[in-house]
Design a protein around this motif. Structure first.
Motif, PDB file in Angstrom:
ATOM      1  N   ILE A 162       1.000  -1.325   0.078  1.00  0.00           N
ATOM      2  CA  ILE A 162      -0.064   0.142  -0.130  1.00  0.00           C
ATOM      3  C   ILE A 162       0.952   1.385  -0.014  1.00  0.00           C
ATOM      4  O   ILE A 162       0.756   2.094  -0.776  1.00  0.00           O
ATOM      5  CB  ILE A 162      -0.789  -0.001   1.050  1.00  0.00           C
ATOM      6  CG1 ILE A 162      -2.033  -1.104   1.054  1.00  0.00           C
ATOM      7  CG2 ILE A 162      -1.567   1.578   1.406  1.00  0.00           C
ATOM      8  CD1 ILE A 162      -2.851  -1.373   2.240  1.00  0.00           C
TER       9      ILE A 162
ATOM     10  N   THR B 256       0.916   4.014  -3.001  1.00  0.00           N
ATOM     11  CA  THR B 256       0.537   5.385  -2.597  1.00  0.00           C
ATOM     12  C   THR B 256       1.705   6.484  -3.075  1.00  0.00           C
ATOM     13  O   THR B 256       1.714   7.234  -3.625  1.00  0.00           O
ATOM     14  CB  THR B 256       0.113   5.500  -1.066  1.00  0.00           C
ATOM     15  OG1 THR B 256      -0.997   4.621  -0.655  1.00  0.00           O
ATOM     16  CG2 THR B 256       0.148   6.916  -0.852  1.00  0.00           C
TER      17      THR B 256
ATOM     18  N   SER C  41       1.981   6.722  -6.923  1.00  0.00           N
ATOM     19  CA  SER C  41       0.895   7.465  -7.262  1.00  0.00           C
ATOM     20  C   SER C  41       1.164   9.043  -7.105  1.00  0.00           C
ATOM     21  O   SER C  41       0.918   9.979  -7.957  1.00  0.00           O
ATOM     22  CB  SER C  41      -0.494   7.159  -6.453  1.00  0.00           C
ATOM     23  OG  SER C  41      -0.748   5.828  -6.948  1.00  0.00           O
TER      24      SER C  41
END
Length: 158
Positions: free
Chosen positions: A133, A137, A140
């Motif tokens: 995750i 993240t 991104s």
């Protein structure tokens, strides 16, 4: 020992282990597994069988196929080990040494052995999930900043 509990817990709490231990879960023969114990004093051997001409792997297969078999080990530990000792019935006078001793494989119900520590598996899965995750993240955010800076560069040129 894993898979066993004191026969008399009150005596055990008073450091009297003379009553011995009993299995937590009854054996189911073909579903059972073997707990590998290191540095052991092997059990008392009146209820044992020795085959000096077989491998440890064959010893495991012999023990697995005999529902009365409660443990097995190499009969000779020199030069990497050879031969086979199989115990049937109760195991008496087991001890684990800080060093030395032998490997002993004790038959336990599969449920008492588990999958190698389910709590540890859960922790690893959670850690990997959180790591993924964070990585997605981070990627991104980096991609978005790059896109925004590219867009800002184009608008400033006009």
């Amino acid at each position: 020992m894993k898979g066993f509990q004191p026969k008399n817990i009150q005596a055990w709490d008073l450091r009297d282990g003379s009553g011995g231990c009993v299995r937590k879960t009854n054996l189911e023969c073909l579903k059972d597994k073997f707990l590998h114990l290191k540095n052991m004093k092997l059990p008392e051997s009146t209820a044992s069988f020795v085959d000096r001409n077989t491998s440890l792997r064959n010893c495991e297969m012999l023990c697995s196929s005999n529902c009365s078999c409660t443990a097995y080990a190499n009969s000779n530990i020199s030069n990497g080990g050879s031969g086979c000792v199989i115990w049937t019935g109760e195991l008496f006078d087991l001890r684990q040494y800080p060093e030395g001793g032998q490997d002993l494989y004790v038959r336990l119900a599969a449920s008492d052995i588990g999958d190698g520590g389910s709590a540890e598996t859960i922790i690893i899965v959670i850690a990997v999930g959180v790591g993924m995750i964070l990585a997605v993240t981070g990627f991104s955010i980096w991609k978005r900043k790059r896109l925004l800076s590219a867009c800002n560069g184009k608008t400033q040129q006009k």
